[in-house]
Write an enzyme that holds these catalytic residues in place. Structure first.
Site, PDB file in Angstrom:
ATOM      1  N   LYS A  16       6.612  -5.331   1.652  1.00 27.46           N
ATOM      2  CA  LYS A  16       6.630  -6.367   0.601  1.00 27.46           C
ATOM      3  C   LYS A  16       7.546  -5.967  -0.544  1.00 27.46           C
ATOM      4  O   LYS A  16       8.380  -6.747  -0.987  1.00 27.46           O
ATOM      5  CB  LYS A  16       5.208  -6.616   0.053  1.00 27.46           C
ATOM      6  CG  LYS A  16       4.202  -7.079   1.083  1.00 27.46           C
ATOM      7  CD  LYS A  16       2.834  -7.324   0.464  1.00 27.46           C
ATOM      8  CE  LYS A  16       2.199  -6.109  -0.163  1.00 27.46           C
ATOM      9  NZ  LYS A  16       1.822  -5.045   0.796  1.00 27.46           N
ATOM     10  N   ARG A  91      -4.209 -11.388  -4.037  1.00 27.51           N
ATOM     11  CA  ARG A  91      -4.773 -10.517  -3.026  1.00 27.51           C
ATOM     12  C   ARG A  91      -6.201 -10.905  -2.671  1.00 27.51           C
ATOM     13  O   ARG A  91      -6.819 -10.238  -1.828  1.00 27.51           O
ATOM     14  CB  ARG A  91      -4.810  -9.122  -3.619  1.00 27.51           C
ATOM     15  CG  ARG A  91      -4.001  -8.102  -2.866  1.00 27.51           C
ATOM     16  CD  ARG A  91      -4.192  -6.825  -3.648  1.00 27.51           C
ATOM     17  NE  ARG A  91      -3.778  -5.680  -2.934  1.00 27.51           N
ATOM     18  CZ  ARG A  91      -2.560  -5.138  -3.057  1.00 27.51           C
ATOM     19  NH1 ARG A  91      -1.641  -5.687  -3.799  1.00 27.51           N
ATOM     20  NH2 ARG A  91      -2.278  -4.049  -2.411  1.00 27.51           N
ATOM     21  N   ARG A 130       6.797   7.513   2.734  1.00 22.80           N
ATOM     22  CA  ARG A 130       7.394   6.760   1.613  1.00 22.80           C
ATOM     23  C   ARG A 130       7.625   7.656   0.398  1.00 22.80           C
ATOM     24  O   ARG A 130       6.757   8.411  -0.002  1.00 22.80           O
ATOM     25  CB  ARG A 130       6.474   5.607   1.205  1.00 22.80           C
ATOM     26  CG  ARG A 130       6.949   4.943  -0.093  1.00 22.80           C
ATOM     27  CD  ARG A 130       6.314   3.628  -0.329  1.00 22.80           C
ATOM     28  NE  ARG A 130       4.877   3.676  -0.484  1.00 22.80           N
ATOM     29  CZ  ARG A 130       4.124   2.585  -0.638  1.00 22.80           C
ATOM     30  NH1 ARG A 130       4.692   1.398  -0.652  1.00 22.80           N
ATOM     31  NH2 ARG A 130       2.830   2.687  -0.765  1.00 22.80           N
ATOM     32  N   ARG A 162       3.097   8.475  -3.516  1.00 24.67           N
ATOM     33  CA  ARG A 162       1.979   7.830  -4.185  1.00 24.67           C
ATOM     34  C   ARG A 162       0.662   8.495  -3.810  1.00 24.67           C
ATOM     35  O   ARG A 162       0.447   8.839  -2.656  1.00 24.67           O
ATOM     36  CB  ARG A 162       1.949   6.333  -3.825  1.00 24.67           C
ATOM     37  CG  ARG A 162       2.642   5.473  -4.867  1.00 24.67           C
ATOM     38  CD  ARG A 162       2.875   4.079  -4.399  1.00 24.67           C
ATOM     39  NE  ARG A 162       1.671   3.381  -3.925  1.00 24.67           N
ATOM     40  CZ  ARG A 162       1.664   2.110  -3.564  1.00 24.67           C
ATOM     41  NH1 ARG A 162       2.774   1.404  -3.640  1.00 24.67           N
ATOM     42  NH2 ARG A 162       0.569   1.542  -3.136  1.00 24.67           N
ATOM     43  N   ARG A 173      -7.228   1.280   2.629  1.00 23.58           N
ATOM     44  CA  ARG A 173      -6.482   0.133   2.059  1.00 23.58           C
ATOM     45  C   ARG A 173      -6.278  -0.953   3.111  1.00 23.58           C
ATOM     46  O   ARG A 173      -6.330  -2.149   2.799  1.00 23.58           O
ATOM     47  CB  ARG A 173      -5.125   0.599   1.506  1.00 23.58           C
ATOM     48  CG  ARG A 173      -5.254   1.304   0.151  1.00 23.58           C
ATOM     49  CD  ARG A 173      -4.055   2.172  -0.153  1.00 23.58           C
ATOM     50  NE  ARG A 173      -2.813   1.427  -0.209  1.00 23.58           N
ATOM     51  CZ  ARG A 173      -1.597   1.974  -0.039  1.00 23.58           C
ATOM     52  NH1 ARG A 173      -1.484   3.264   0.200  1.00 23.58           N
ATOM     53  NH2 ARG A 173      -0.523   1.227  -0.117  1.00 23.58           N
TER      54      ARG A 173
HETATM   55  P1  AP5 Z   1       7.061  -0.974   1.004  1.00 26.30           P
HETATM   56  O1  AP5 Z   1       8.129  -1.985   0.805  1.00 26.30           O
HETATM   57  O2  AP5 Z   1       6.799  -0.003  -0.077  1.00 26.30           O
HETATM   58  O3  AP5 Z   1       5.710  -1.712   1.488  1.00 26.30           O
HETATM   59  P2  AP5 Z   1       4.665  -2.593   0.667  1.00 26.30           P
HETATM   60  O4  AP5 Z   1       4.282  -3.730   1.558  1.00 26.30           O
HETATM   61  O5  AP5 Z   1       5.159  -2.907  -0.672  1.00 26.30           O
HETATM   62  O6  AP5 Z   1       3.447  -1.566   0.650  1.00 26.30           O
HETATM   63  P3  AP5 Z   1       2.515  -1.118  -0.569  1.00 26.30           P
HETATM   64  O7  AP5 Z   1       1.836   0.146  -0.115  1.00 26.30           O
HETATM   65  O8  AP5 Z   1       3.240  -1.056  -1.842  1.00 26.30           O
HETATM   66  O9  AP5 Z   1       1.510  -2.255  -0.584  1.00 26.30           O
HETATM   67  P4  AP5 Z   1       0.146  -2.292  -1.226  1.00 26.30           P
HETATM   68  O10 AP5 Z   1      -0.147  -3.711  -1.141  1.00 26.30           O
HETATM   69  O11 AP5 Z   1      -0.871  -1.409  -0.586  1.00 26.30           O
HETATM   70  O12 AP5 Z   1       0.352  -1.570  -2.642  1.00 26.30           O
HETATM   71  P5  AP5 Z   1       0.488  -2.152  -4.122  1.00 26.30           P
HETATM   72  O13 AP5 Z   1       1.391  -1.287  -4.867  1.00 26.30           O
HETATM   73  O14 AP5 Z   1       0.724  -3.602  -4.076  1.00 26.30           O
HETATM   74  O15 AP5 Z   1       7.404  -0.168   2.362  1.00 26.30           O
HETATM   75  C1  AP5 Z   1       6.596   0.892   2.809  1.00 26.30           C
HETATM   76  C2  AP5 Z   1       7.454   2.005   3.419  1.00 26.30           C
HETATM   77  O16 AP5 Z   1       8.062   1.543   4.612  1.00 26.30           O
HETATM   78  C3  AP5 Z   1       8.617   2.470   2.519  1.00 26.30           C
HETATM   79  O17 AP5 Z   1       8.807   3.829   2.673  1.00 26.30           O
HETATM   80  C4  AP5 Z   1       9.833   1.670   3.057  1.00 26.30           C
HETATM   81  O18 AP5 Z   1      11.055   2.346   2.840  1.00 26.30           O
HETATM   82  C5  AP5 Z   1       9.487   1.552   4.529  1.00 26.30           C
HETATM   83  N1  AP5 Z   1       9.956   0.302   5.142  1.00 26.30           N
HETATM   84  C6  AP5 Z   1       9.929  -0.946   4.598  1.00 26.30           C
HETATM   85  N2  AP5 Z   1      10.398  -1.858   5.465  1.00 26.30           N
HETATM   86  C7  AP5 Z   1      10.703  -1.170   6.608  1.00 26.30           C
HETATM   87  C8  AP5 Z   1      11.242  -1.563   7.873  1.00 26.30           C
HETATM   88  N3  AP5 Z   1      11.517  -2.849   8.154  1.00 26.30           N
HETATM   89  N4  AP5 Z   1      11.430  -0.596   8.814  1.00 26.30           N
HETATM   90  C9  AP5 Z   1      11.131   0.713   8.542  1.00 26.30           C
HETATM   91  N5  AP5 Z   1      10.634   1.137   7.360  1.00 26.30           N
HETATM   92  C10 AP5 Z   1      10.424   0.211   6.404  1.00 26.30           C
HETATM   93  O19 AP5 Z   1      -0.991  -1.931  -4.663  1.00 26.30           O
HETATM   94  C11 AP5 Z   1      -1.504  -0.646  -4.900  1.00 26.30           C
HETATM   95  C12 AP5 Z   1      -2.893  -0.720  -5.466  1.00 26.30           C
HETATM   96  O20 AP5 Z   1      -2.860  -1.402  -6.739  1.00 26.30           O
HETATM   97  C13 AP5 Z   1      -3.924  -1.505  -4.654  1.00 26.30           C
HETATM   98  O21 AP5 Z   1      -4.503  -0.730  -3.638  1.00 26.30           O
HETATM   99  C14 AP5 Z   1      -4.907  -1.931  -5.736  1.00 26.30           C
HETATM  100  O22 AP5 Z   1      -5.744  -0.867  -6.095  1.00 26.30           O
HETATM  101  C15 AP5 Z   1      -3.992  -2.243  -6.904  1.00 26.30           C
HETATM  102  N6  AP5 Z   1      -3.554  -3.650  -6.916  1.00 26.30           N
HETATM  103  C16 AP5 Z   1      -2.264  -4.104  -6.828  1.00 26.30           C
HETATM  104  N7  AP5 Z   1      -2.229  -5.443  -6.852  1.00 26.30           N
HETATM  105  C17 AP5 Z   1      -3.518  -5.859  -6.970  1.00 26.30           C
HETATM  106  C18 AP5 Z   1      -4.134  -7.137  -7.027  1.00 26.30           C
HETATM  107  N8  AP5 Z   1      -3.418  -8.262  -6.977  1.00 26.30           N
HETATM  108  N9  AP5 Z   1      -5.481  -7.192  -7.141  1.00 26.30           N
HETATM  109  C19 AP5 Z   1      -6.227  -6.075  -7.198  1.00 26.30           C
HETATM  110  N10 AP5 Z   1      -5.709  -4.837  -7.130  1.00 26.30           N
HETATM  111  C20 AP5 Z   1      -4.368  -4.715  -7.016  1.00 26.30           C
HETATM  112 MG    MG Z   2       4.648  -2.288  -2.651  1.00 26.15          MG
END
Ligand code: AP5
Ligand code: MG
Length: 217
Positions: A16, A91, A130, A162, A173
């Protein structure tokens, strides 16, 4: 041009953040990541950051009211009026409803919801490799390596892993995603805005599919 609001949906590690940054840049609108906003607060040691930290490190969601308030605050800045690529928000069904209400105030609605689909075993591998920059740029040791190991290409600062990317936290997660976020697939399908994208392809191919999808809407 009418404002374009896009919601990136998909499990942790689906890509994402990687795709949202590219898409926002291509469309000339802002990238709003609730995860990045929480991490920024954490780094600045704000009250919000301290509150979010316990939930994030445990792989749990931050409570809806806190999250929604933070997004409302972000949307009060003028750069969101042209549209936004939302990443990691909404979410939960309650957050999705709050977003609908918020966009009504802008006389707008969610235009398209790319759902990046990736199987669980791939997610764990992606997140364990990552590397993140302080400002939220995303690398992978194998799939998207920086020019110099552990150093951000753009500003030369050190990269980090992270806290919530440990395999056991990642698995939790994914469970939380399946329980609380996956219902949004149906929510947006019923509104006719969901577009499934094969997230197992290389980063550039996923992006090409994404651009096609957005241009058709
Ligand atoms: P990346 O692009 O970083 O993936 P992502 O989908 O953004 O994954 P996240 O871990 O950031 O998602 P998340 O939803 O768990 O975390 P968030 O920060 O939102 O890619 C991942 C890896 O793969 C990278 O190394 C990249 O280079 C690689 N990659 C990407 N595409 C690829 C491809 N096509 N092929 C190969 N490799 C690839 O949330 C974190 C925490 O914050 C949550 O757990 C929660 O506690 C809190 N939080 C955030 N938003 C909310 C909300 N709305 N409500 C409540 N709590 C929230
Ligand atoms: Mg992300």
């Amino acid at each position: 041009m009418t404002a374009m609001y896009i919601v990136m949906l998909g499990p942790p590690g689906a890509g994402k953040g990687t795709q949202a940054k590219k898409l926002a840049q291509a469309l000339g609108i802002v990238h709003v990541s609730t995860g990045d906003l929480f991490r920024e607060n954490l780094k600045n040691e704000t009250e919000l950051g301290k509150l979010a930290q316990t939930f994030m490190n445990a792989g749990e969601l931050v409570p809806d009211d806190v999250t929604v308030r933070m997004v409302e605050d972000r949307f009060s800045r003028p750069d969101c009026a042209k549209g936004a690529v939302l990443d990691g928000f909404p979410r939960t069904p309650a957050q999705a409803q709050a977003l609908d209400e918020l966009l009504k105030k802008f006389d707008s609605r969610v235009k398209v919801v790319p759902y990046i689909k990736v199987p669980d075993d791939v997610l764990v591998e992606r997140l364990s490799g990552r590397w993140m920059s302080q400002s939220g740029r995303v690398y992978h040791e194998k799939y998207n390596p920086p020019k110099v190991k552990w150093i951000d290409d753009v500003d030369g600062t050190p990269l980090y892993q992270r806290e919530d990317d440990k395999p056991e936290t990642v698995r939790h997660r994914i469970e939380v995603y399946n329980d609380q976020t996956a219902p949004l697939i149906n929510y947006y399908q019923e509104k006719g805005v969901l577009a499934e994208i094969d997230g197992t392809q290389a980063i550039e191919s996923v992006f090409a599919d994404l651009m096609n999808t957005v241009e058709k809407k």
